[in-house]
Structure formats: structure tokens, C-alpha cells
Design an enzyme around this catalytic site. Structure first.
Site, mmCIF file in Angstrom:
data_model
loop_
_atom_site.group_PDB
_atom_site.id
_atom_site.type_symbol
_atom_site.label_atom_id
_atom_site.label_comp_id
_atom_site.label_asym_id
_atom_site.label_seq_id
_atom_site.Cartn_x
_atom_site.Cartn_y
_atom_site.Cartn_z
ATOM 1 N N ARG A 90 0.835 -1.204 0.000
ATOM 2 C CA ARG A 90 0.000 0.000 0.000
ATOM 3 C C ARG A 90 0.869 1.252 0.000
ATOM 4 O O ARG A 90 0.558 2.234 -0.683
ATOM 5 C CB ARG A 90 -0.945 -0.003 1.203
ATOM 6 C CG ARG A 90 -1.931 1.152 1.179
ATOM 7 C CD ARG A 90 -3.008 1.010 2.234
ATOM 8 N NE ARG A 90 -2.467 1.125 3.595
ATOM 9 C CZ ARG A 90 -3.215 1.048 4.694
ATOM 10 N NH1 ARG A 90 -4.521 0.837 4.596
ATOM 11 N NH2 ARG A 90 -2.665 1.168 5.889
ATOM 12 N N LYS A 192 -2.367 6.775 1.266
ATOM 13 C CA LYS A 192 -2.253 7.146 2.678
ATOM 14 C C LYS A 192 -1.276 8.312 2.778
ATOM 15 O O LYS A 192 -0.082 8.137 3.021
ATOM 16 C CB LYS A 192 -1.799 5.955 3.515
ATOM 17 C CG LYS A 192 -2.081 6.116 5.004
ATOM 18 C CD LYS A 192 -1.941 4.796 5.738
ATOM 19 C CE LYS A 192 -2.176 4.942 7.238
ATOM 20 N NZ LYS A 192 -3.569 5.308 7.568
ATOM 21 N N GLU A 228 -16.236 6.740 4.140
ATOM 22 C CA GLU A 228 -15.351 6.380 5.243
ATOM 23 C C GLU A 228 -15.878 6.911 6.566
ATOM 24 O O GLU A 228 -16.698 7.829 6.615
ATOM 25 C CB GLU A 228 -13.927 6.900 4.998
ATOM 26 C CG GLU A 228 -13.174 6.136 3.937
ATOM 27 C CD GLU A 228 -11.660 6.140 4.167
ATOM 28 O OE1 GLU A 228 -11.175 6.936 4.985
ATOM 29 O OE2 GLU A 228 -10.978 5.314 3.534
#
Length: 347
Positions: A90, A192, A228
Site C-alpha cells: 500500500r 495514505k 469512510e
């Protein structure tokens, strides 16, 4: 004026049974430097401060990515890392999006192990509920001023013992729909990066001011679908027993969420789906929760949107499916439940 040196905590000063989710300065962290097209000067350091140029791209243009994962003390005293290769992948995806050099998976995992071993005395004991939280990050540095990628980078990993992210642990809390957007569909929501979290601070504070644990972000186009929950992914359990989680290009791909999807299907025989969750169809769900590395699972008791307040299973009790999934996942992480192949990396 120089920066004050953060105080190094000693293991005997820590109350293992009452850990929050707060920064602690531990003795060691890993650091590596990208210069001239390669990683160099890699290894552990005791210096908690990072000195960088005032022209660093991480300061001006947000060229920064990070990860979060944990080390777990098992009953037999051994130490588990949970799917660290997925965090490495990720981070590599985040690096692609921000035009940063990738940290190879083997380097990433080896560095994690170095940090855990060096700070082993700070891993909370088995049974306390605590874990050693690990924060890898990568920043663009050097003397830059134009809007372009940096020529140099720092990769580092630090650690600290933590307890529950949300006060009360596996206890239902309430959330509120935000009128603000976390990220756009063609933006950096699936990466992220620090900017996503900076943008969430204000709407999150508004939610706290109104007595909610955090806010729930809706789709940035129509504000009709759940995306989210604060800094975590959303999941719901339908009344006919299906595990459903939103699908969107602006959602961060949570390692915890994908682990729960797998466990729901393969360990409990549940039907799973990644798709749209409309806020006017919440009556389809018997339970709901937020999931992520920090919180693991935080049951959602109530959800306020507009003038409506929807209660899922209960505002005070954890739903049976949520409890079952939580016990299975944490059991795997702490070594009490057999893990799917490749999920656990022993330190």
C-alpha cells in the site's frame, strides 16, 4: 532556539492496562536516506528528531506518505506482525501517486523487525489488550522550491505502545454525517497521505463538539453514499447476514477491511460485497462498524444524517456478528487462532 529533545519513556513507567493512543518516545527508530537514486545510510538511530531543509517538499507541497501497523505479543512470548507485506504494497501505491521512490517490501519488513526487536521491552504483555504501534513514513526533503518531486527522501519507522484508539474499546459509539468531503474520486483518497488527514481535522472537531466519536464522510459527488468513518473504513452487516463495505476510488484500501472480508467469507461462510451503501437504505443493516489498524473494529451504535438518527444493533451493546469478527481477527493477530497462510510474520 533548538527543538527540545522528547523524553524517552522507560518500560517500568508505563501502565500497560491503561494505554491510550498517544505518542511515546522509545529508544530506537529506523531511518534510511534516498540519495543519488538509491537507499543508503540505513539502520537504527536513537535520535527522535529529524532535521530537514526549509525547502523540503514535505513541508510545502505535502510530498509525504505513511503507514500504520502493529506488533503483537503472543501467549508463548513470541511476537507477531500482521500482514506487513500488505502495508508495504500500500505504501508503494501511495509512493506511485506522489512520485516518490518506493521502499522495497523486503526492506520494509526487515526494518519493521529491527525496530520491534530493538524496542521489545515496550511491547505490551499478552492479555493487556495493548500492542506496539508502528509508524513508517516517507518524506520528500532537500532544498526545493519549485512544484516538482524532491531529489532526496527520508524513510523512517518509529514505535510506541498503544491501547484502544476509541475510548472504551469495543463499545458502540455514535457518528455524524459530514457536509465536508474527505477526498475526491480522482484525488488522493486511496493513498495514505498526510493531506487527507489534515483535511479531516476540522470536520472531525465539529463532530466531537457535537458529542460524536467522529464524522462519516459521504461520496463527494452526491452526498448520498457512505464512504469512510473518520480515518477508518466502514462495514455493515445486513439483516440477512451479508458483510458489505463501500467501494469507491476515494477510499483508502484498509488491510483490516480486506482481512475481515476474507474471514467473513472463508471462516464464517458469509456472503460479502463491496458496493454502494446509501444513507436512505440503512434499514437493510442489522450492525455496522468502523475498521482499521488503530481501532481494529469500532461498532457504530448510531448515525446522524440531516435530521435523522439511525440506530443499528444497539447504542450500548456490540452486535453478535461484529463481536465474532473482532474475536477472530484479534485472535489471529495475537496468535490464538490459526491464521490464513502468509498472514503472520514472526519477529
Amino acid at each position: 532556539m533548538t527543538m527540545s529533545e522528547p523524553k524517552t519513556m522507560k518500560p517500568e513507567e508505563i501502565d500497560w492496562n491503561n494505554l491510550g493512543f498517544n505518542y511515546m518516545n522509545l529508544p530506537y527508530r529506523y531511518r534510511a536516506y534516498w540519495r543519488d537514486g538509491e537507499w543508503q545510510d540505513t539502520g537504527l538511530t536513537e535520535d527522535a528528531n529529524v532535521t530537514i531543509s526549509e525547502g523540503s517538499t514535505c513541508l510545502h507541497y505535502g510530498q509525504e506518505v505513511f503507514e500504520g501497523l502493529k506488533a503483537y505479543r503472543c501467549k508463548d512470548g513470541s511476537i507477531n506482525l500482521f500482514r506487513p507485506d500488505q502495508n508495504a504494497k500500500r505504501m508503494q501505491k501511495s509512493c506511485e501517486r506522489l512520485m516518490m521512490p518506493k521502499v522495497p517490501t523486503d526492506m520494509f519488513v526487515a526494518a519493521l523487525k529491527e525496530v520491534v526487536r530493538a524496542n521489545e521491552a515496550y511491547i505490551p504483555p499478552y492479555g493487556s489488550g495493548g500492542t506496539l504501534y508502528l509508524r513508517p513514513y516517507l518524506i520528500g526533503v532537500g532544498g526545493n522550491i519549485g512544484v516538482h518531486p524532491a531529489q532526496e527522501y527520508i524513510f523512517s519507522i518509529f514505535a510506541m505502545p498503544v491501547g484502544n484508539y476509541f475510548k472504551g474499546g469495543l463499545t458502540p459509539t455514535s457518528f455524524v454525517a459530514s457536509e465536508y468531503d474527505r477526498a475526491a474520486h480522482k484525488g488522493t483518497g486511496a493513498s495514505k497521505v498526510g493531506g487527507n488527514y489534515a483535511a479531516s481535522l476540522f470536520p472531525g472537531q465539529l463532530a466531537h463538539n457535537d458529542g460524536f466519536s467522529d464524522c462519516i464522510y459521504l461520496d463527494p459527488i452526491e452526498h448520498k453514499k457512505i464512504e469512510e468513518v473518520g480515518s477508518a473504513n466502514f462495514f455493515g452487516i445486513t439483516k440477512d447476514g451479508k458483510f458489505v463495505t463501500p467501494k469507491s476510488p476515494s477510499i483508502l484500501p484498509s488491510v483490516t477491511k480486506y482481512s475481515l472480508l476474507y474471514l467473513a467469507e472463508h471462516n464464517f461462510g458469509m456472503e460479502t460485497e463491496q458496493g454502494d451503501i446509501f444513507i436512505d437504505q440503512l434499514d437493510h443493516f442489522a450492525e455496522a462498524g468502523a475498521c482499521g489498524t488503530a481501532a481494529v473494529i469500532s461498532p457504530i451504535g448510531g448515525f446522524k444524517y440531516g435530521n435523522n438518527f439511525h440506530v443499528f444493533y444497539s447504542e450500548t451493546e456490540v452486535g453478535p456478528v461484529t463481536r465474532k469478527l473482532y474475536d477472530e481477527l484479534t485472535g489471529i493477530q495475537f496468535g490464538d487462532v490459526k491464521a490464513p497462510e502468509g498472514w503472520i510474520e514472526k519477529v
